[in-house]
Motif scaffolding. Structure first.
Motif, PDB file in Angstrom:
ATOM      1  N   ARG A 347       0.643  -1.161   0.273  1.00  0.00           N
ATOM      2  CA  ARG A 347      -0.059  -0.041   0.162  1.00  0.00           C
ATOM      3  C   ARG A 347       0.734   1.464  -0.231  1.00  0.00           C
ATOM      4  NH1 ARG A 347       0.146   2.399   5.550  1.00  0.00           N
ATOM      5  NH2 ARG A 347       0.884   0.672   6.346  1.00  0.00           N
ATOM      6  N   THR A 348       0.042   2.371  -0.405  1.00  0.00           N
ATOM      7  CA  THR A 348       0.686   3.489  -0.382  1.00  0.00           C
ATOM      8  C   THR A 348       1.199   3.685   1.079  1.00  0.00           C
ATOM      9  OG1 THR A 348      -0.456   4.807  -2.528  1.00  0.00           O
ATOM     10  CG2 THR A 348       0.611   6.141  -1.130  1.00  0.00           C
ATOM     11  N   PRO A 349       1.823   4.802   1.745  1.00  0.00           N
ATOM     12  CA  PRO A 349       2.360   5.244   3.042  1.00  0.00           C
ATOM     13  C   PRO A 349       1.567   6.362   3.513  1.00  0.00           C
ATOM     14  CG  PRO A 349       3.384   5.942   1.899  1.00  0.00           C
ATOM     15  CD  PRO A 349       3.114   4.936   0.287  1.00  0.00           C
ATOM     16  N   SER A 350       1.010   6.795   4.222  1.00  0.00           N
ATOM     17  CA  SER A 350       0.027   7.577   5.216  1.00  0.00           C
ATOM     18  C   SER A 350       0.752   8.343   6.119  1.00  0.00           C
ATOM     19  CB  SER A 350      -1.234   7.117   5.760  1.00  0.00           C
ATOM     20  OG  SER A 350      -1.206   6.247   6.433  1.00  0.00           O
ATOM     21  N   ALA A 351      -0.025   9.637   6.784  1.00  0.00           N
ATOM     22  CA  ALA A 351       0.781  10.212   7.593  1.00  0.00           C
ATOM     23  C   ALA A 351       1.556   9.350   9.285  1.00  0.00           C
ATOM     24  CB  ALA A 351      -0.063  11.274   8.006  1.00  0.00           C
ATOM     25  N   ALA A 352       0.474   8.026   9.688  1.00  0.00           N
ATOM     26  CA  ALA A 352       0.037   7.738  10.175  1.00  0.00           C
ATOM     27  C   ALA A 352       1.214   6.387  10.395  1.00  0.00           C
ATOM     28  CB  ALA A 352      -1.218   6.722  10.563  1.00  0.00           C
ATOM     29  N   ASP A 353       2.318   6.350   8.950  1.00  0.00           N
ATOM     30  CA  ASP A 353       3.179   5.643   8.769  1.00  0.00           C
ATOM     31  C   ASP A 353       4.759   6.159   9.129  1.00  0.00           C
ATOM     32  OD1 ASP A 353       1.775   3.140   8.475  1.00  0.00           O
ATOM     33  OD2 ASP A 353       1.396   4.240   6.400  1.00  0.00           O
ATOM     34  N   LEU A 354       4.225   7.501   9.766  1.00  0.00           N
ATOM     35  CA  LEU A 354       6.073   8.247   9.819  1.00  0.00           C
ATOM     36  C   LEU A 354       6.401   7.058  10.241  1.00  0.00           C
ATOM     37  CD1 LEU A 354       7.529  10.371   8.717  1.00  0.00           C
ATOM     38  CD2 LEU A 354       6.272  11.913  11.022  1.00  0.00           C
ATOM     39  N   ASP A 355       5.579   7.542  12.435  1.00  0.00           N
ATOM     40  CA  ASP A 355       5.807   6.196  13.488  1.00  0.00           C
ATOM     41  C   ASP A 355       6.429   4.673  13.292  1.00  0.00           C
ATOM     42  OD1 ASP A 355       5.726   8.598  14.709  1.00  0.00           O
ATOM     43  OD2 ASP A 355       3.960   8.332  15.398  1.00  0.00           O
ATOM     44  N   ARG A 356       5.695   4.233  12.111  1.00  0.00           N
ATOM     45  CA  ARG A 356       5.763   2.863  12.216  1.00  0.00           C
ATOM     46  C   ARG A 356       7.411   2.387  11.668  1.00  0.00           C
ATOM     47  NH1 ARG A 356      -0.112   2.904  10.320  1.00  0.00           N
ATOM     48  NH2 ARG A 356      -0.876   2.685  11.813  1.00  0.00           N
ATOM     49  N   LEU A 357       8.140   4.104  11.264  1.00  0.00           N
ATOM     50  CA  LEU A 357       9.195   3.589   9.723  1.00  0.00           C
ATOM     51  C   LEU A 357      10.931   3.857  10.952  1.00  0.00           C
ATOM     52  CD1 LEU A 357       8.064   4.246   6.471  1.00  0.00           C
ATOM     53  CD2 LEU A 357       8.528   1.920   7.562  1.00  0.00           C
ATOM     54  N   PRO A 358      10.673   3.761  11.659  1.00  0.00           N
ATOM     55  CA  PRO A 358      11.977   3.934  12.810  1.00  0.00           C
ATOM     56  C   PRO A 358      12.914   3.399  12.047  1.00  0.00           C
ATOM     57  CG  PRO A 358      10.539   1.626  13.958  1.00  0.00           C
ATOM     58  CD  PRO A 358      10.419   1.925  12.868  1.00  0.00           C
ATOM     59  N   TYR A 359      13.290   3.186  11.240  1.00  0.00           N
ATOM     60  CA  TYR A 359      14.884   2.835  10.881  1.00  0.00           C
ATOM     61  C   TYR A 359      15.313   2.909   9.638  1.00  0.00           C
ATOM     62  CZ  TYR A 359      19.581   1.084  10.244  1.00  0.00           C
ATOM     63  OH  TYR A 359      20.639   1.131  10.326  1.00  0.00           O
ATOM     64  N   LEU A 360      14.384   3.892   8.931  1.00  0.00           N
ATOM     65  CA  LEU A 360      14.411   4.731   7.567  1.00  0.00           C
ATOM     66  C   LEU A 360      14.190   6.214   8.214  1.00  0.00           C
ATOM     67  CD1 LEU A 360      14.032   6.035   4.683  1.00  0.00           C
ATOM     68  CD2 LEU A 360      11.494   5.588   5.135  1.00  0.00           C
ATOM     69  N   THR A 361      13.830   6.490   9.040  1.00  0.00           N
ATOM     70  CA  THR A 361      13.826   7.792   9.977  1.00  0.00           C
ATOM     71  C   THR A 361      14.746   8.027   9.663  1.00  0.00           C
ATOM     72  OG1 THR A 361      11.496   7.731  10.344  1.00  0.00           O
ATOM     73  CG2 THR A 361      12.971   9.212  12.229  1.00  0.00           C
ATOM     74  N   GLN A 362      15.527   7.236  11.185  1.00  0.00           N
ATOM     75  CA  GLN A 362      17.444   7.055  11.740  1.00  0.00           C
ATOM     76  C   GLN A 362      18.119   6.983  10.225  1.00  0.00           C
ATOM     77  OE1 GLN A 362      15.962   3.532  14.798  1.00  0.00           O
ATOM     78  NE2 GLN A 362      18.296   3.721  13.990  1.00  0.00           N
ATOM     79  N   ALA A 363      17.889   6.682   9.433  1.00  0.00           N
ATOM     80  CA  ALA A 363      19.079   6.442   7.999  1.00  0.00           C
ATOM     81  C   ALA A 363      18.561   8.432   7.857  1.00  0.00           C
ATOM     82  CB  ALA A 363      18.372   5.891   7.758  1.00  0.00           C
ATOM     83  N   LEU A 364      17.580   8.696   7.214  1.00  0.00           N
ATOM     84  CA  LEU A 364      17.081  10.499   7.411  1.00  0.00           C
ATOM     85  C   LEU A 364      17.794  11.129   8.084  1.00  0.00           C
ATOM     86  CD1 LEU A 364      15.647  12.682   5.772  1.00  0.00           C
ATOM     87  CD2 LEU A 364      13.891  12.327   7.049  1.00  0.00           C
ATOM     88  N   LYS A 365      17.700  10.804   9.762  1.00  0.00           N
ATOM     89  CA  LYS A 365      18.871  12.096  10.464  1.00  0.00           C
ATOM     90  C   LYS A 365      20.144  11.674  10.608  1.00  0.00           C
ATOM     91  CE  LYS A 365      15.655  11.998  14.196  1.00  0.00           C
ATOM     92  NZ  LYS A 365      14.982  11.010  15.701  1.00  0.00           N
TER      93      LYS A 365
END
Length: 502
Positions: A347-365
């Protein structure tokens, strides 16, 4: 890429009281020009070298005697916190760079100060609540999905991430700002903004400035670009206000259906969808309260231009370098993609997925640590202040540099290495708040932080579930402009992967 060694840096010994400015260490530079040529050639490496050799508070002088500018660079997180947060009122945006941005793009949130800034912030803040920003998720994933489709026809299956992410971020912010008028604005901004940007940076760092109203070729070029951009924004704003006036009249006639309309709006909010009248420009034009009044047409335009500038260049930098670093580190890319596939399925990601993708967020940071979009932040001291054992004089220009603090070996082990695990929650909690500050900090912290993180994570998830990336260019040279600028390509080879079908 700029390298530092990972040895501890020498530090000046303790002083019984704050040492005067004359004792602040710094590079001698050339006899006549000081550090001017080094700063012009490569300011980021000049700052790194200054910290390595002289410590966390450094004095730099640039230019010939009589026209020399002197400024102080502060690199330790404790000093950064003083300047941006705990003593923020003493460090103002009176630096020449902000004055040039003010002249070019107007007195929007990035450049305004005092009562102007407080009034604008109060009027604009409701546009950046989490719920409001989350409603832009569908616009973000639509633009990222369109780009992913276009990549299917890329020549040699190779793209340069720098122009690609610039275009994606500009299209996204233009769509969210202008709704149906995005295409016209995007084209004009893409053509005019680089002319204005290079002019602003050049003028900010020359000791003698030619008056802006002199008919020099550079002045005429930038005036034409500024006039075109202003005229376009003014036209769209006028159309939007006229449409709002007509809609208000129609709305008064149909108030009986208000409950149904509210119900529909709540459903739209749940689905993170923008309504046609919910683009940021419509909301800006309607913003107002009893205390602050509303924004007039010029103020709306100035906010729009600052949002376009700050809202696309910074996110484009974060997107391009995150993708490029993942392309250079296949094992990290694989871990990120496994998380995306596990969380999203097809499925296409939604705003609710922001907290469900912690490792992607760590790579971004981690990419924002290595390539902060605002590599250097400037202020001017109002009163004399002690920082790091030294006395910074009243009226001094002061800079803090995420580019340097983010590479400090005392704060970051093996600082040049790309390692998303640095941003695991328990490791983040152990670090000083100002060891990592890509969005600035204190009362002037970026109002669009949540928007930037949401846009970046959703766009990255959309692209990485469709493609595996392999780096063609290993190193990307960069320089400091208004924001961090890549001065060479960041090419990657694309390999479509599972999840390509939508």
């Amino acid at each position: 890429m700029h390298h530092t060694d990972s040895q501890p840096h020498p530090r000046p010994g303790p002083h019984p009281g704050p040492a005067p400015e004359s004792e602040i260490p710094g590079p001698a530079g050339l006899p006549v020009l000081g550090s001017m040529l080094d700063l012009r050639r490569d300011s980021l490496t000049t700052f790194l070298n200054a910290r390595r050799t002289h410590g966390d508070v450094v004095r730099l002088a640039a230019g010939p005697p009589g026209l020399r500018s002197v400024f102080h660079a502060v690199f330790a997180p404790e000093g950064v916190q003083q300047i941006l947060a705990s003593q923020a009122a003493n460090f103002r945006k009176d630096h020449p760079l902000y004055e040039e941005v003010r002249q070019a793009f107007g007195n929007g949130l990035l450049t305004s100060q005092d009562s102007d800034y407080l009034r604008q912030r109060r009027l604009v803040q409701p546009l950046f609540t989490k719920r409001r920003v989350d409603s832009y998720a569908a616009a973000i994933t639509t633009e990222a999905g369109t780009l992913a489709e276009r990549w299917r026809t890329a020549g040699d299956n190779t793209v340069d991430l720098i122009p690609e992410m610039n275009r994606l971020a500009l299209r996204t912010v233009a769509r969210i700002l202008f709704g149906l008028d995005a295409a016209a604005v995007e084209d004009t901004f893409h053509r005019c903004a680089p002319v204005i940007n290079s002019y602003v940076v050049r003028r900010a760092y020359v000791p003698v400035k030619v008056p802006r109203d002199w008919p020099t070729p550079a002045n005429l070029r930038v005036r034409a670009a500024t006039d075109e951009l202003n005229a376009l924004c003014d036209r769209v704003i006028a159309d939007r206000r006229a449409a709002r006036g007509a809609a208000t009249s129609a709305g008064e006639a149909g108030e009986a259906g208000g409950a149904d309309e509210r119900g529909e709006r709540e459903v739209r909010d749940e689905r993170n969808e923008m309504d046609e009248g919910d683009d940021l420009l419509s909301l800006l034009a309607a913003a107002g309260n009893d205390e602050d009044g509303s924004l007039d047409a010029t103020e709306v335009r100035e906010q729009v231009l600052i949002f376009l500038l700050a809202g696309h260049e910074t996110t484009a930098t974060s997107l391009a370098f995150t993708l490029h670093l993942l392309a250079r580190h296949p094992e990290e890319q694989q871990r990120v993609r496994e998380e995306i596939d596990r969380v999203l399925g097809g499925r296409t990601p939604s705003a609710a997925d922001l907290d469900r993708l912690p490792y992607l967020t760590q790579a971004l940071k981690e990419s924002m640590r290595l390539y902060p979009a605002a590599p250097v932040i400037s202020r001017r001291a109002v009163a004399a202040t002690e920082i790091g054992g030294y006395r910074i004089p009243a009226g001094a220009d002061v800079v803090v540099a995420p580019w340097v603090t983010h590479r400090s070996p005392e704060l970051w082990e093996d600082p040049e290495r790309f390692d998303p695990r640095r941003f695991a929650p328990e490791r983040e909690a152990e670090r000083h708040r100002y060891a990592w500050f890509p969005f600035g900090g204190g009362p002037r912290a970026c109002i669009g932080q949540h928007f930037s993180m949401l846009e970046s994570v959703l766009a990255l998830a959309t692209l990485l579930r469709r493609y595996e990336l392999e780096a063609v260019d290993q190193e990307v040279p960069v320089a400091a402009g208004i924001t961090l600028q890549a001065t060479g390509p960041a090419r990657v080879r694309l390999r479509p992967c599972g999840g390509a079908g939508e």
